[in-house]
Design a protein around this motif. Structure first.
Motif, mmCIF file in Angstrom:
data_model
loop_
_atom_site.group_PDB
_atom_site.id
_atom_site.type_symbol
_atom_site.label_atom_id
_atom_site.label_comp_id
_atom_site.label_asym_id
_atom_site.label_seq_id
_atom_site.Cartn_x
_atom_site.Cartn_y
_atom_site.Cartn_z
ATOM 1 N N PRO A 173 8.812 12.283 -13.793
ATOM 2 C CA PRO A 173 8.007 12.347 -12.565
ATOM 3 C C PRO A 173 8.788 12.766 -11.323
ATOM 4 C CG PRO A 173 7.708 10.243 -13.713
ATOM 5 C CD PRO A 173 8.910 10.909 -14.294
ATOM 6 N N SER A 174 10.104 12.883 -11.449
ATOM 7 C CA SER A 174 10.905 13.296 -10.286
ATOM 8 C C SER A 174 11.608 14.619 -10.536
ATOM 9 C CB SER A 174 11.934 12.212 -9.947
ATOM 10 O OG SER A 174 12.795 11.971 -11.048
ATOM 11 N N CYS A 175 10.995 15.470 -11.356
ATOM 12 C CA CYS A 175 11.656 16.704 -11.777
ATOM 13 C C CYS A 175 11.755 17.736 -10.661
ATOM 14 C CB CYS A 175 10.932 17.310 -12.970
ATOM 15 S SG CYS A 175 9.227 17.801 -12.624
ATOM 16 N N THR A 176 10.894 17.664 -9.665
ATOM 17 C CA THR A 176 10.963 18.552 -8.509
ATOM 18 C C THR A 176 10.929 17.693 -7.248
ATOM 19 O OG1 THR A 176 8.564 18.829 -8.246
ATOM 20 C CG2 THR A 176 9.691 20.340 -9.773
ATOM 21 N N PRO A 177 11.422 18.205 -6.140
ATOM 22 C CA PRO A 177 11.357 17.405 -4.903
ATOM 23 C C PRO A 177 9.939 16.991 -4.535
ATOM 24 C CG PRO A 177 12.888 19.221 -4.639
ATOM 25 C CD PRO A 177 12.207 19.446 -5.961
ATOM 26 N N LEU A 178 8.975 17.876 -4.744
ATOM 27 C CA LEU A 178 7.594 17.542 -4.378
ATOM 28 C C LEU A 178 7.034 16.448 -5.282
ATOM 29 C CD1 LEU A 178 5.063 18.043 -2.689
ATOM 30 C CD2 LEU A 178 4.480 19.915 -4.269
ATOM 31 N N LEU A 179 7.234 16.581 -6.601
ATOM 32 C CA LEU A 179 6.743 15.538 -7.511
ATOM 33 C C LEU A 179 7.439 14.209 -7.240
ATOM 34 C CD1 LEU A 179 6.135 16.867 -11.148
ATOM 35 C CD2 LEU A 179 4.729 15.243 -9.881
ATOM 36 N N ALA A 180 8.736 14.257 -6.995
ATOM 37 C CA ALA A 180 9.464 13.014 -6.707
ATOM 38 C C ALA A 180 8.901 12.329 -5.468
ATOM 39 C CB ALA A 180 10.949 13.318 -6.512
ATOM 40 N N ASP A 203 -0.547 4.433 -6.528
ATOM 41 C CA ASP A 203 -1.219 3.137 -6.649
ATOM 42 C C ASP A 203 -1.750 2.866 -8.045
ATOM 43 O OD1 ASP A 203 -0.851 2.470 -3.935
ATOM 44 O OD2 ASP A 203 -2.576 3.703 -3.360
ATOM 45 N N SER A 204 -1.669 3.845 -8.957
ATOM 46 C CA SER A 204 -2.295 3.653 -10.270
ATOM 47 C C SER A 204 -1.699 4.623 -11.281
ATOM 48 C CB SER A 204 -3.806 3.898 -10.179
ATOM 49 O OG SER A 204 -4.072 5.274 -9.873
ATOM 50 N N LEU A 205 -1.926 4.326 -12.563
ATOM 51 C CA LEU A 205 -1.550 5.236 -13.630
ATOM 52 C C LEU A 205 -2.290 6.556 -13.492
ATOM 53 C CD1 LEU A 205 -0.241 5.977 -16.355
ATOM 54 C CD2 LEU A 205 -2.161 4.790 -17.469
ATOM 55 N N GLU A 206 -3.559 6.506 -13.132
ATOM 56 C CA GLU A 206 -4.340 7.738 -12.969
ATOM 57 C C GLU A 206 -3.694 8.662 -11.940
ATOM 58 O OE1 GLU A 206 -7.414 10.645 -13.194
ATOM 59 O OE2 GLU A 206 -6.730 9.089 -14.586
ATOM 60 N N GLU A 207 -3.190 8.098 -10.848
ATOM 61 C CA GLU A 207 -2.546 8.936 -9.835
ATOM 62 C C GLU A 207 -1.263 9.565 -10.377
ATOM 63 O OE1 GLU A 207 -1.919 7.046 -6.108
ATOM 64 O OE2 GLU A 207 -4.044 6.725 -5.732
ATOM 65 N N LEU A 208 -0.510 8.813 -11.180
ATOM 66 C CA LEU A 208 0.703 9.361 -11.781
ATOM 67 C C LEU A 208 0.367 10.527 -12.704
ATOM 68 C CD1 LEU A 208 3.712 9.396 -12.563
ATOM 69 C CD2 LEU A 208 3.192 7.595 -14.238
ATOM 70 N N LEU A 209 -0.600 10.329 -13.588
ATOM 71 C CA LEU A 209 -0.978 11.385 -14.518
ATOM 72 C C LEU A 209 -1.544 12.592 -13.786
ATOM 73 C CD1 LEU A 209 -2.667 9.285 -17.355
ATOM 74 C CD2 LEU A 209 -0.290 10.088 -17.210
ATOM 75 N N PHE A 210 -2.323 12.332 -12.746
ATOM 76 C CA PHE A 210 -2.911 13.431 -11.980
ATOM 77 C C PHE A 210 -1.820 14.251 -11.299
ATOM 78 C CE2 PHE A 210 -5.353 15.481 -8.597
ATOM 79 C CZ PHE A 210 -6.463 15.903 -9.299
ATOM 80 N N ALA A 211 -0.828 13.583 -10.742
ATOM 81 C CA ALA A 211 0.276 14.301 -10.099
ATOM 82 C C ALA A 211 1.032 15.147 -11.116
ATOM 83 C CB ALA A 211 1.216 13.314 -9.415
ATOM 84 N N LEU A 212 1.287 14.601 -12.307
ATOM 85 C CA LEU A 212 1.975 15.375 -13.333
ATOM 86 C C LEU A 212 1.152 16.577 -13.771
ATOM 87 C CD1 LEU A 212 3.413 12.451 -15.459
ATOM 88 C CD2 LEU A 212 4.778 14.239 -14.344
ATOM 89 N N ALA A 213 -0.150 16.394 -13.918
ATOM 90 C CA ALA A 213 -1.017 17.494 -14.356
ATOM 91 C C ALA A 213 -1.164 18.572 -13.293
ATOM 92 C CB ALA A 213 -2.384 16.950 -14.758
ATOM 93 N N LEU A 214 -1.255 18.183 -12.048
ATOM 94 C CA LEU A 214 -1.519 19.163 -10.989
ATOM 95 C C LEU A 214 -0.245 19.766 -10.405
ATOM 96 C CD1 LEU A 214 -4.384 19.994 -9.847
ATOM 97 C CD2 LEU A 214 -4.359 18.023 -11.367
ATOM 98 N N LEU A 215 0.865 19.050 -10.498
ATOM 99 C CA LEU A 215 2.110 19.541 -9.911
ATOM 100 C C LEU A 215 3.189 19.842 -10.943
ATOM 101 C CD1 LEU A 215 2.380 17.049 -6.886
ATOM 102 C CD2 LEU A 215 1.437 19.372 -6.868
ATOM 103 N N GLY A 216 2.959 19.471 -12.197
ATOM 104 C CA GLY A 216 3.982 19.614 -13.226
ATOM 105 C C GLY A 216 3.927 20.942 -13.954
ATOM 106 N N ASP A 217 5.018 21.260 -14.604
ATOM 107 C CA ASP A 217 5.125 22.435 -15.459
ATOM 108 C C ASP A 217 6.272 22.179 -16.435
ATOM 109 O OD1 ASP A 217 7.446 22.917 -13.916
ATOM 110 O OD2 ASP A 217 6.392 24.304 -12.597
#
Length: 436
Positions: free
Chosen positions: A389-396, A403-417
Protein backbone atom coordinates in the motif's frame (compact mmCIF):
# COMPACT_ATOMS: atom_id res chain seq x y z
CA UNK A 1 12.88 -17.21 6.26
CA UNK A 2 13.72 -20.81 7.12
CA UNK A 3 12.13 -23.96 5.79
CA UNK A 4 11.35 -27.00 7.91
CA UNK A 5 12.11 -30.53 6.66
CA UNK A 6 8.40 -31.08 5.95
CA UNK A 7 8.41 -28.08 3.59
CA UNK A 8 6.27 -25.66 5.58
CA UNK A 9 6.53 -21.92 4.99
CA UNK A 10 4.65 -19.09 6.71
CA UNK A 11 3.96 -15.50 5.74
CA UNK A 12 2.94 -12.75 8.17
CA UNK A 13 0.88 -9.86 6.73
CA UNK A 14 -2.68 -8.64 6.54
CA UNK A 15 -4.71 -11.39 4.84
CA UNK A 16 -7.84 -11.11 2.69
CA UNK A 17 -9.72 -13.82 0.83
CA UNK A 18 -13.33 -14.50 -0.12
CA UNK A 19 -15.78 -17.32 0.43
CA UNK A 20 -18.80 -15.66 -1.22
CA UNK A 21 -19.76 -12.87 -3.62
CA UNK A 22 -20.02 -9.52 -1.76
CA UNK A 23 -22.84 -8.49 -4.10
CA UNK A 24 -25.09 -11.15 -2.58
CA UNK A 25 -23.62 -11.99 0.83
CA UNK A 26 -22.81 -9.54 3.61
CA UNK A 27 -20.39 -12.07 5.16
CA UNK A 28 -18.36 -12.68 2.02
CA UNK A 29 -14.74 -12.53 3.11
CA UNK A 30 -12.19 -13.30 5.80
CA UNK A 31 -9.96 -10.41 6.89
CA UNK A 32 -7.06 -10.72 9.30
CA UNK A 33 -5.27 -7.44 9.92
CA UNK A 34 -2.36 -9.29 11.53
CA UNK A 35 -2.57 -12.59 9.73
CA UNK A 36 -0.53 -15.69 9.02
CA UNK A 37 -0.63 -17.75 5.85
CA UNK A 38 0.81 -21.23 6.29
CA UNK A 39 1.85 -23.21 3.19
CA UNK A 40 2.87 -26.85 3.02
CA UNK A 41 4.09 -28.59 -0.13
CA UNK A 42 2.72 -25.84 -2.35
CA UNK A 43 -0.78 -25.77 -0.84
CA UNK A 44 -2.50 -23.67 1.78
CA UNK A 45 -2.41 -25.37 5.16
CA UNK A 46 -4.01 -22.56 7.18
CA UNK A 47 -4.85 -18.86 7.02
CA UNK A 48 -5.95 -16.83 10.00
CA UNK A 49 -4.88 -14.59 12.86
CA UNK A 50 -1.16 -14.59 13.54
CA UNK A 51 -1.62 -14.96 17.30
CA UNK A 52 -3.79 -18.05 16.84
CA UNK A 53 -1.59 -19.81 14.29
CA UNK A 54 2.02 -18.95 15.08
CA UNK A 55 2.15 -21.56 17.84
CA UNK A 56 1.18 -24.30 15.37
CA UNK A 57 4.27 -23.82 13.20
CA UNK A 58 6.84 -26.63 13.24
CA UNK A 59 10.13 -25.95 15.03
CA UNK A 60 12.52 -23.97 12.87
CA UNK A 61 9.89 -22.25 10.74
CA UNK A 62 10.17 -18.47 11.05
CA UNK A 63 7.43 -16.53 9.22
CA UNK A 64 8.46 -14.33 6.33
CA UNK A 65 7.66 -10.86 7.60
CA UNK A 66 5.42 -8.89 5.26
CA UNK A 67 3.82 -6.72 7.93
CA UNK A 68 2.44 -3.51 6.47
CA UNK A 69 1.57 -5.43 3.28
CA UNK A 70 -1.62 -7.18 2.16
CA UNK A 71 -1.67 -10.78 0.94
CA UNK A 72 -4.53 -11.93 -1.27
CA UNK A 73 -4.94 -14.95 -3.54
CA UNK A 74 -3.17 -14.48 -6.86
CA UNK A 75 -5.16 -12.58 -9.45
CA UNK A 76 -6.98 -14.54 -12.16
CA UNK A 77 -7.32 -13.03 -15.64
CA UNK A 78 -10.07 -14.78 -17.61
CA UNK A 79 -9.58 -13.33 -21.09
CA UNK A 80 -6.35 -12.35 -22.85
CA UNK A 81 -4.34 -12.99 -26.01
CA UNK A 82 -0.65 -13.69 -25.48
CA UNK A 83 0.22 -13.34 -29.20
CA UNK A 84 -0.99 -9.74 -29.13
CA UNK A 85 1.63 -8.65 -26.58
CA UNK A 86 3.66 -6.76 -29.17
CA UNK A 87 0.66 -4.88 -30.62
CA UNK A 88 -0.77 -3.51 -27.40
CA UNK A 89 -1.60 0.21 -27.80
CA UNK A 90 -2.09 0.05 -31.56
CA UNK A 91 -4.40 2.81 -32.88
CA UNK A 92 -7.62 1.90 -34.71
CA UNK A 93 -11.14 3.30 -35.15
CA UNK A 94 -12.80 0.04 -34.07
CA UNK A 95 -12.68 -3.72 -33.53
CA UNK A 96 -12.97 -5.06 -37.08
CA UNK A 97 -10.37 -2.77 -38.73
CA UNK A 98 -8.11 -3.34 -35.71
CA UNK A 99 -8.22 -7.09 -36.37
CA UNK A 100 -7.35 -6.64 -40.06
CA UNK A 101 -4.63 -4.03 -39.58
CA UNK A 102 -2.81 -5.29 -36.51
CA UNK A 103 -4.06 -8.56 -35.06
CA UNK A 104 -3.87 -10.95 -37.98
CA UNK A 105 -0.42 -9.80 -39.23
CA UNK A 106 0.94 -9.98 -35.68
CA UNK A 107 -0.41 -13.50 -35.14
CA UNK A 108 1.16 -14.69 -38.39
CA UNK A 109 4.60 -14.39 -36.75
CA UNK A 110 3.73 -17.34 -34.48
CA UNK A 111 4.49 -19.69 -37.34
CA UNK A 112 8.01 -19.31 -35.95
CA UNK A 113 8.44 -21.40 -32.77
CA UNK A 114 11.33 -19.22 -31.59
CA UNK A 115 9.15 -16.10 -31.77
CA UNK A 116 6.33 -17.92 -29.96
CA UNK A 117 8.70 -19.01 -27.19
CA UNK A 118 10.20 -15.56 -26.71
CA UNK A 119 6.77 -13.93 -26.57
CA UNK A 120 5.40 -16.53 -24.15
CA UNK A 121 8.36 -16.00 -21.82
CA UNK A 122 7.90 -12.23 -21.76
CA UNK A 123 4.10 -12.52 -21.46
CA UNK A 124 4.20 -14.80 -18.43
CA UNK A 125 6.86 -12.72 -16.71
CA UNK A 126 4.69 -9.65 -17.24
CA UNK A 127 1.65 -11.39 -15.77
CA UNK A 128 3.61 -12.40 -12.68
CA UNK A 129 4.99 -8.87 -12.33
CA UNK A 130 1.36 -7.72 -12.18
CA UNK A 131 0.33 -10.37 -9.63
CA UNK A 132 -1.60 -12.61 -12.04
CA UNK A 133 -1.02 -16.28 -11.29
CA UNK A 134 -3.76 -17.85 -13.45
CA UNK A 135 -5.03 -16.75 -16.85
CA UNK A 136 -7.30 -18.02 -19.63
CA UNK A 137 -5.25 -17.42 -22.75
CA UNK A 138 -5.77 -17.36 -26.50
CA UNK A 139 -2.87 -18.65 -28.56
CA UNK A 140 -2.91 -18.49 -32.41
CA UNK A 141 -4.01 -21.04 -34.99
CA UNK A 142 -0.49 -22.49 -34.92
CA UNK A 143 -0.03 -25.57 -32.69
CA UNK A 144 3.52 -24.39 -31.98
CA UNK A 145 2.09 -21.28 -30.30
CA UNK A 146 0.25 -23.55 -27.85
CA UNK A 147 3.32 -25.67 -27.17
CA UNK A 148 5.42 -22.57 -26.59
CA UNK A 149 2.94 -21.16 -24.11
CA UNK A 150 2.46 -24.33 -22.09
CA UNK A 151 6.18 -25.09 -22.05
CA UNK A 152 6.88 -21.65 -20.58
CA UNK A 153 4.04 -22.00 -18.07
CA UNK A 154 5.08 -25.51 -17.06
CA UNK A 155 8.63 -24.33 -16.43
CA UNK A 156 7.22 -21.81 -13.93
CA UNK A 157 4.71 -24.34 -12.49
CA UNK A 158 1.78 -21.98 -13.12
CA UNK A 159 -1.92 -22.84 -13.19
CA UNK A 160 -2.77 -21.72 -16.74
CA UNK A 161 -5.51 -22.36 -19.30
CA UNK A 162 -4.86 -21.90 -23.04
CA UNK A 163 -5.80 -23.20 -26.45
CA UNK A 164 -5.29 -23.03 -30.20
CA UNK A 165 -7.50 -20.48 -31.95
CA UNK A 166 -9.95 -21.96 -34.48
CA UNK A 167 -10.78 -20.01 -37.67
CA UNK A 168 -11.79 -21.36 -41.09
CA UNK A 169 -13.37 -18.33 -42.77
CA UNK A 170 -13.28 -14.52 -42.88
CA UNK A 171 -9.60 -14.44 -42.02
CA UNK A 172 -6.35 -14.41 -44.00
CA UNK A 173 -5.35 -17.67 -45.66
CA UNK A 174 -2.20 -17.76 -43.53
CA UNK A 175 -4.35 -18.09 -40.37
CA UNK A 176 -7.05 -20.41 -41.70
CA UNK A 177 -7.84 -23.95 -40.60
CA UNK A 178 -9.08 -26.42 -43.18
CA UNK A 179 -12.79 -25.75 -43.60
CA UNK A 180 -14.78 -27.57 -40.95
CA UNK A 181 -11.67 -28.74 -39.16
CA UNK A 182 -10.24 -28.10 -35.71
CA UNK A 183 -6.61 -28.61 -36.66
CA UNK A 184 -4.46 -30.27 -34.04
CA UNK A 185 -6.80 -29.44 -31.15
CA UNK A 186 -7.41 -33.03 -30.06
CA UNK A 187 -3.68 -33.80 -30.09
CA UNK A 188 -2.98 -30.65 -28.06
CA UNK A 189 -5.66 -31.61 -25.53
CA UNK A 190 -4.14 -35.06 -25.15
CA UNK A 191 -0.69 -33.54 -24.75
CA UNK A 192 -1.41 -30.67 -22.36
CA UNK A 193 -4.77 -30.89 -20.59
CA UNK A 194 -4.19 -31.70 -16.90
CA UNK A 195 -0.46 -32.13 -17.47
CA UNK A 196 0.82 -30.75 -14.20
CA UNK A 197 -1.04 -27.47 -13.69
CA UNK A 198 -1.85 -26.89 -17.37
CA UNK A 199 -5.45 -26.92 -18.64
CA UNK A 200 -6.79 -26.72 -22.20
CA UNK A 201 -9.39 -24.35 -23.65
CA UNK A 202 -11.15 -25.15 -26.93
CA UNK A 203 -10.96 -21.78 -28.66
CA UNK A 204 -13.14 -20.74 -31.60
CA UNK A 205 -12.13 -17.10 -32.07
CA UNK A 206 -15.68 -15.83 -32.62
CA UNK A 207 -18.71 -16.90 -34.61
CA UNK A 208 -17.90 -14.91 -37.78
CA UNK A 209 -14.57 -16.70 -38.29
CA UNK A 210 -15.95 -20.24 -37.98
CA UNK A 211 -18.18 -21.99 -40.50
CA UNK A 212 -21.15 -23.97 -39.25
CA UNK A 213 -19.09 -27.09 -39.94
CA UNK A 214 -16.26 -25.88 -37.72
CA UNK A 215 -18.65 -24.89 -34.93
CA UNK A 216 -20.19 -28.38 -35.10
CA UNK A 217 -16.72 -29.95 -34.96
CA UNK A 218 -15.86 -27.69 -32.03
CA UNK A 219 -18.96 -28.86 -30.17
CA UNK A 220 -18.08 -32.49 -30.87
CA UNK A 221 -14.59 -31.88 -29.51
CA UNK A 222 -16.07 -30.30 -26.38
CA UNK A 223 -18.35 -33.32 -25.92
CA UNK A 224 -15.43 -35.70 -26.33
CA UNK A 225 -13.45 -33.77 -23.69
CA UNK A 226 -16.12 -32.50 -21.27
CA UNK A 227 -13.70 -31.27 -18.61
CA UNK A 228 -11.88 -28.90 -20.97
CA UNK A 229 -12.68 -25.20 -21.14
CA UNK A 230 -14.33 -23.32 -24.00
CA UNK A 231 -13.41 -19.72 -24.71
CA UNK A 232 -14.64 -17.30 -27.35
CA UNK A 233 -15.95 -13.77 -27.92
CA UNK A 234 -19.54 -12.56 -27.99
CA UNK A 235 -21.38 -9.25 -28.46
CA UNK A 236 -18.32 -7.04 -28.16
CA UNK A 237 -19.11 -4.49 -30.84
CA UNK A 238 -22.30 -3.35 -32.58
CA UNK A 239 -20.86 -3.82 -36.06
CA UNK A 240 -19.78 -7.33 -35.07
CA UNK A 241 -23.28 -8.10 -33.72
CA UNK A 242 -24.84 -6.90 -36.98
CA UNK A 243 -22.44 -9.09 -38.96
CA UNK A 244 -23.31 -12.16 -36.89
CA UNK A 245 -27.01 -11.44 -37.45
CA UNK A 246 -26.40 -11.49 -41.22
CA UNK A 247 -24.39 -14.71 -41.03
CA UNK A 248 -26.87 -16.47 -38.70
CA UNK A 249 -30.35 -15.03 -39.43
CA UNK A 250 -32.00 -18.02 -37.76
CA UNK A 251 -30.42 -17.26 -34.37
CA UNK A 252 -32.31 -15.20 -31.79
CA UNK A 253 -29.12 -13.41 -30.78
CA UNK A 254 -25.34 -13.57 -31.15
CA UNK A 255 -25.09 -15.69 -28.00
CA UNK A 256 -27.80 -17.99 -29.34
CA UNK A 257 -25.45 -18.99 -32.16
CA UNK A 258 -23.18 -20.66 -29.62
CA UNK A 259 -26.06 -22.26 -27.75
CA UNK A 260 -27.47 -23.73 -30.96
CA UNK A 261 -24.14 -25.46 -31.51
CA UNK A 262 -23.94 -26.75 -27.93
CA UNK A 263 -21.10 -24.50 -26.81
CA UNK A 264 -22.69 -23.12 -23.63
CA UNK A 265 -21.86 -25.11 -20.52
CA UNK A 266 -19.85 -24.92 -17.30
CA UNK A 267 -16.26 -23.84 -17.99
CA UNK A 268 -17.38 -21.89 -21.08
CA UNK A 269 -16.04 -18.32 -20.89
CA UNK A 270 -17.43 -15.63 -23.17
CA UNK A 271 -15.37 -12.50 -23.61
CA UNK A 272 -16.95 -9.01 -23.46
CA UNK A 273 -20.76 -9.68 -23.41
CA UNK A 274 -21.56 -5.97 -23.81
CA UNK A 275 -24.64 -6.13 -26.03
CA UNK A 276 -26.43 -9.07 -24.40
CA UNK A 277 -30.10 -8.74 -23.46
CA UNK A 278 -31.91 -10.11 -20.41
CA UNK A 279 -32.63 -13.46 -22.05
CA UNK A 280 -28.97 -13.86 -23.03
CA UNK A 281 -27.81 -13.28 -19.46
CA UNK A 282 -30.46 -15.71 -18.22
CA UNK A 283 -29.21 -18.36 -20.65
CA UNK A 284 -25.65 -17.84 -19.45
CA UNK A 285 -26.73 -18.35 -15.87
CA UNK A 286 -28.84 -21.40 -16.72
CA UNK A 287 -26.03 -23.12 -18.62
CA UNK A 288 -23.28 -22.31 -16.11
CA UNK A 289 -21.42 -20.22 -18.68
CA UNK A 290 -19.50 -17.12 -17.56
CA UNK A 291 -18.85 -13.60 -18.80
CA UNK A 292 -15.26 -12.36 -18.94
CA UNK A 293 -15.58 -8.58 -18.62
CA UNK A 294 -12.80 -6.59 -20.31
CA UNK A 295 -13.26 -2.92 -19.42
CA UNK A 296 -9.92 -1.53 -20.59
CA UNK A 297 -10.37 -3.16 -23.99
CA UNK A 298 -13.98 -2.07 -24.33
CA UNK A 299 -13.10 1.53 -23.56
CA UNK A 300 -10.03 1.50 -25.81
CA UNK A 301 -11.94 0.22 -28.86
CA UNK A 302 -15.10 2.17 -28.00
CA UNK A 303 -17.06 -1.08 -28.00
CA UNK A 304 -19.47 -0.19 -25.17
CA UNK A 305 -20.07 -0.49 -21.44
CA UNK A 306 -20.73 -3.79 -19.69
CA UNK A 307 -23.99 -3.83 -17.71
CA UNK A 308 -23.09 -5.24 -14.29
CA UNK A 309 -26.59 -4.63 -12.93
CA UNK A 310 -28.28 -6.59 -15.72
CA UNK A 311 -25.81 -9.45 -15.35
CA UNK A 312 -26.25 -9.55 -11.58
CA UNK A 313 -30.04 -9.59 -11.93
CA UNK A 314 -29.69 -12.88 -13.80
CA UNK A 315 -27.00 -14.16 -11.38
CA UNK A 316 -24.63 -14.62 -14.30
CA UNK A 317 -21.13 -15.70 -13.32
CA UNK A 318 -18.68 -12.84 -13.87
CA UNK A 319 -14.92 -12.40 -13.93
CA UNK A 320 -12.47 -9.82 -15.25
CA UNK A 321 -10.05 -9.89 -18.18
CA UNK A 322 -7.32 -7.59 -19.43
CA UNK A 323 -7.72 -8.77 -23.06
CA UNK A 324 -4.25 -7.66 -24.29
CA UNK A 325 -3.66 -6.30 -26.91
CA UNK A 326 -6.98 -4.45 -27.21
CA UNK A 327 -6.62 -3.93 -23.48
CA UNK A 328 -4.20 -1.34 -22.25
CA UNK A 329 -2.53 -3.06 -19.30
CA UNK A 330 -1.58 -6.47 -17.90
CA UNK A 331 -2.52 -5.20 -14.43
CA UNK A 332 -5.69 -6.50 -12.81
CA UNK A 333 -5.58 -3.48 -10.48
CA UNK A 334 -5.83 -1.15 -13.47
CA UNK A 335 -8.56 -3.39 -14.88
CA UNK A 336 -10.50 -2.97 -11.61
CA UNK A 337 -10.01 0.79 -11.97
CA UNK A 338 -11.67 0.80 -15.39
CA UNK A 339 -14.40 -1.66 -14.33
CA UNK A 340 -15.40 0.73 -11.56
CA UNK A 341 -15.73 3.59 -14.06
CA UNK A 342 -17.69 1.46 -16.53
CA UNK A 343 -20.15 0.52 -13.78
CA UNK A 344 -20.58 4.18 -12.80
CA UNK A 345 -21.22 5.19 -16.42
CA UNK A 346 -23.94 2.50 -16.60
CA UNK A 347 -25.51 3.81 -13.40
CA UNK A 348 -24.35 1.08 -11.01
CA UNK A 349 -21.61 0.84 -8.41
CA UNK A 350 -18.83 -1.68 -7.88
CA UNK A 351 -17.43 -1.74 -4.33
CA UNK A 352 -13.73 -2.48 -4.15
CA UNK A 353 -14.39 -5.74 -2.28
CA UNK A 354 -16.50 -6.92 -5.22
CA UNK A 355 -13.71 -6.08 -7.67
CA UNK A 356 -11.16 -8.07 -5.66
CA UNK A 357 -13.66 -10.94 -5.46
CA UNK A 358 -14.10 -10.91 -9.26
CA UNK A 359 -10.32 -11.07 -9.69
CA UNK A 360 -9.89 -14.01 -7.27
CA UNK A 361 -12.62 -16.36 -6.06
CA UNK A 362 -15.21 -15.03 -8.53
CA UNK A 363 -12.92 -15.91 -11.42
CA UNK A 364 -12.15 -19.32 -9.93
CA UNK A 365 -15.88 -20.02 -9.65
CA UNK A 366 -16.47 -18.84 -13.22
CA UNK A 367 -13.81 -21.33 -14.32
CA UNK A 368 -15.04 -24.20 -12.17
CA UNK A 369 -11.80 -24.06 -10.16
CA UNK A 370 -13.14 -23.13 -6.72
CA UNK A 371 -11.17 -25.20 -4.23
CA UNK A 372 -8.20 -25.29 -6.59
CA UNK A 373 -7.23 -21.60 -6.78
CA UNK A 374 -8.74 -18.24 -5.84
CA UNK A 375 -8.93 -18.46 -2.04
CA UNK A 376 -7.02 -19.54 1.06
CA UNK A 377 -9.28 -22.47 1.84
CA UNK A 378 -7.06 -25.27 3.24
CA UNK A 379 -5.90 -27.52 0.45
CA UNK A 380 -6.02 -24.92 -2.32
CA UNK A 381 -2.92 -24.31 -4.37
CA UNK A 382 -0.80 -21.62 -2.71
CA UNK A 383 -0.95 -18.96 -5.41
CA UNK A 384 -0.86 -15.53 -3.77
CA UNK A 385 0.27 -11.95 -4.20
CA UNK A 386 1.79 -9.49 -1.74
CA UNK A 387 0.39 -5.98 -2.24
CA UNK A 388 2.28 -2.90 -1.03
CA UNK A 389 0.00 0.00 0.00
CA UNK A 390 2.99 2.36 0.14
CA UNK A 391 4.48 1.52 -3.25
CA UNK A 392 4.13 5.09 -4.55
CA UNK A 393 4.20 8.41 -2.69
CA UNK A 394 0.54 9.03 -3.52
CA UNK A 395 -0.66 5.59 -2.37
CA UNK A 396 1.45 5.85 0.78
CA UNK A 397 -0.08 9.21 1.61
CA UNK A 398 -3.62 8.06 0.83
CA UNK A 399 -3.41 4.78 2.76
CA UNK A 400 -2.21 6.50 5.92
CA UNK A 401 -5.66 8.09 6.15
CA UNK A 402 -8.02 5.11 5.94
CA UNK A 403 -11.09 4.26 7.99
CA UNK A 404 -11.96 0.83 6.58
CA UNK A 405 -10.83 -2.19 4.58
CA UNK A 406 -13.04 -1.01 1.72
CA UNK A 407 -11.09 2.26 1.54
CA UNK A 408 -7.79 0.36 1.46
CA UNK A 409 -8.94 -1.91 -1.36
CA UNK A 410 -10.45 1.01 -3.25
CA UNK A 411 -7.19 2.95 -3.05
CA UNK A 412 -5.23 -0.05 -4.33
CA UNK A 413 -7.69 -0.59 -7.19
CA UNK A 414 -7.89 3.04 -8.26
CA UNK A 415 -4.28 4.09 -7.65
CA UNK A 416 -2.37 0.81 -7.95
CA UNK A 417 -0.61 -0.87 -10.83
CA UNK A 418 2.33 -3.25 -11.27
CA UNK A 419 4.32 -1.21 -8.74
CA UNK A 420 1.91 -2.33 -6.02
CA UNK A 421 2.99 -5.96 -6.45
CA UNK A 422 5.68 -6.59 -3.86
CA UNK A 423 5.91 -10.32 -4.64
CA UNK A 424 4.05 -13.08 -6.47
CA UNK A 425 3.96 -16.74 -5.41
CA UNK A 426 2.85 -19.78 -7.39
CA UNK A 427 2.31 -23.13 -5.64
CA UNK A 428 4.15 -21.71 -2.65
CA UNK A 429 7.24 -20.63 -4.61
CA UNK A 430 8.18 -17.01 -5.21
CA UNK A 431 8.03 -16.35 -8.96
CA UNK A 432 8.36 -12.57 -8.88
CA UNK A 433 9.84 -10.05 -6.45
CA UNK A 434 9.77 -6.32 -7.06
CA UNK A 435 13.07 -4.55 -7.08
CA UNK A 436 13.40 -2.30 -4.04
Amino acid sequence: MSTAPNNVQAYRASLLHFHADPAFDSDAYAWHEDGLLVVEDGRVKAAGDYAALVGTLPPGVAPHDYRGQLITPGFIDTHLHYPQTDMIASPSPGLLPWLETYTFPTERRFEDPAHARATAEFFLDELLRCGTTTAVVYCTVHPQSVDAFFEASEARNLRMVAGKVLMDRHCPDFLRDLEGGVGASADLIEKWHKRGRQLYAITPRFAPTSTDAQLRATAELAQAYPDTFIQTHVSENRDECKWVGELHPQARSYLDVYERFGLMRPRALFGHCIWLDDEDFARMAATGSAAAVCPTSNLFLGSGLFDFEKADSARTQLALGTDVGAGTSFSMLQTMNEAYKVARLKGSYLPAARMFYLATLGAARAMGLEGTVGSFRPGTEADFVVLDPSCTPLLARRTKQLDSLEELLFALALLGDDRAIRATYSAGRQVHARDA
